[in-house]
Design an enzyme around this catalytic site. Structure first.
Site, PDB file in Angstrom:
ATOM      1  N   LEU A 120     -19.508   1.569 -27.323  1.00  9.48           N
ATOM      2  CA  LEU A 120     -18.852   1.448 -28.621  1.00  9.48           C
ATOM      3  C   LEU A 120     -17.466   0.818 -28.512  1.00  9.48           C
ATOM      4  CD1 LEU A 120     -19.776   4.914 -30.175  1.00  9.48           C
ATOM      5  CD2 LEU A 120     -20.400   2.689 -31.140  1.00  9.48           C
ATOM      6  N   ASN A 168     -11.406   6.112 -28.705  1.00  4.66           N
ATOM      7  CA  ASN A 168     -12.845   6.101 -28.447  1.00  4.66           C
ATOM      8  C   ASN A 168     -13.209   6.692 -27.088  1.00  4.66           C
ATOM      9  OD1 ASN A 168     -15.698   4.901 -28.928  1.00  4.66           O
ATOM     10  ND2 ASN A 168     -15.070   4.014 -26.962  1.00  4.66           N
ATOM     11  N   TYR A 192     -17.909  19.657 -25.659  1.00  5.36           N
ATOM     12  CA  TYR A 192     -17.926  18.394 -26.406  1.00  5.36           C
ATOM     13  C   TYR A 192     -17.788  18.641 -27.911  1.00  5.36           C
ATOM     14  CZ  TYR A 192     -19.708  13.782 -27.869  1.00  5.36           C
ATOM     15  OH  TYR A 192     -19.872  12.541 -28.436  1.00  5.36           O
ATOM     16  N   LYS A 208     -14.738  17.270 -30.215  1.00  4.19           N
ATOM     17  CA  LYS A 208     -14.993  16.365 -31.325  1.00  4.19           C
ATOM     18  C   LYS A 208     -14.556  16.967 -32.661  1.00  4.19           C
ATOM     19  CE  LYS A 208     -16.644  12.691 -29.335  1.00  4.19           C
ATOM     20  NZ  LYS A 208     -15.823  11.459 -29.315  1.00  4.19           N
TER      21      LYS A 208
END
Length: 300
Positions: A18, A88, A159, A163
């Protein structure tokens, strides 16, 4: 003329996946780009320059606070300013909570959450000083959150927490930094990246389609146009979280009260047991669950 002519952007985790697609698109739209990753950042920067764009590379982990400072300095020294930060960079170390080690937990939060803090703090200090000196401009922060952070996911205790933090960071940034011309938004992408490729539960669902003319819905490049839009000086959004994949962009409603009970006195445990156990609350919970609709059959 590109949509981002004159803008300067930092993109972390841009050595592949990405981040690489974001860096390529921002440069193609006219932005000067500082490409960051542990490795391969120089190759991506060279790819941008070969295509006629402007880019420099800064390698290193954003979990190191000094790297955040270096990225902002590189933007200002190379291109004269900084307008956009795209956080990112990421890593996964999946395990069930009873098996997860302290090292696995710390690494994921360091790269995702502290890494974004590292770059945002350095950028905020620069932008605040610029504003105090009368140099006003539209600035944009774009964090990469995940459906795991917004809905939860089995085996991703670290994670998901990281996030979720990245999503709330943009709400805080919009509140704290808005006076300096800074907007902040987050994207929750679904794309075929190295992280998903190693997950048996996701890899098949996001595989490239067979046949010509079929939309490759989960190609990472499909996410980047939204990043380009959020990076633009004329974008009105701030403090928002978007879901994005090929052909889809959605705006999250955020946490909100789905149901409530009120009284002008303290509730007793017995009363709450009766009220919260009534039909109204279970129905409200079920309605909320029904809103968590998976994307193309992929569990969030």
């Amino acid at each position: 003329m590109g949509q981002l002519d004159g803008r300067v952007a930092v993109v972390t985790g841009a050595g592949g996946g990405l981040g690489r697609e974001h860096a390529l698109l921002l440069a193609a739209e006219g932005a000067g780009v500082v490409v960051n990753d542990l490795s391969n950042a120089k190759a991506v920067a060279e790819e941008i320059v070969a295509a006629g764009g402007e880019a420099v590379a800064v390698e290193g982990s954003v979990a190191d606070m000094a790297v955040g400072e270096r990225l902002v300095a590189a933007a200002v020294e190379s291109f004269g300013d900084l307008h956009v930060v795209v956080n990112n960079a990421g890593v996964v170390r999946d395990a069930m909570v009873w098996n997860m080690t302290e090292e696995q937990f710390d690494l994921v939060l360091d790269v995702h959450l502290k890494g974004a803090f590292s770059v945002i703090r350095a950028a905020a200090r620069y932008w605040r000083e610029q504003s105090k000196n009368g140099a006003t401009a539209d600035r944009s922060i774009i964090n990469t959150t995940s459906s795991a952070g917004l809905h939860g996911n089995v085996g991703q205790w670290n994670y998901s927490a990281a996030k979720a933090g990245l999503a709330i960071q943009v709400v805080n940034a919009a509140i704290e930094l808005g006076r300096y011309g800074v907007r902040a938004n987050a994207i929750a992408p679904m794309a075929r990246t190295a992280m998903l490729a190693g997950n048996p539960g996701f890899s098949a669902a996001v595989a490239a389609p067979q046949g010509e003319g079929v939309l490759d819905r989960y190609h990472p490049k499909n996410v980047s146009p939204l990043v380009g839009y959020l990076a633009g000086a004329d974008c009105p959004f701030s403090g928002q979280v978007f879901s994005v994949t090929g052909g889809h962009v959605g705006l999250y409603g955020g946490w909100s009260l789905g149901h409530r009970i009120d009284a002008d006195r303290q509730w007793s445990v017995k009363e709450l047991a009766a009220e919260l156990g009534a039909d109204s609350f279970p129905k409200a919970i079920e309605t909320a669950r029904q809103r968590l609709i998976p994307v193309e059959g992929v569990t969030p």
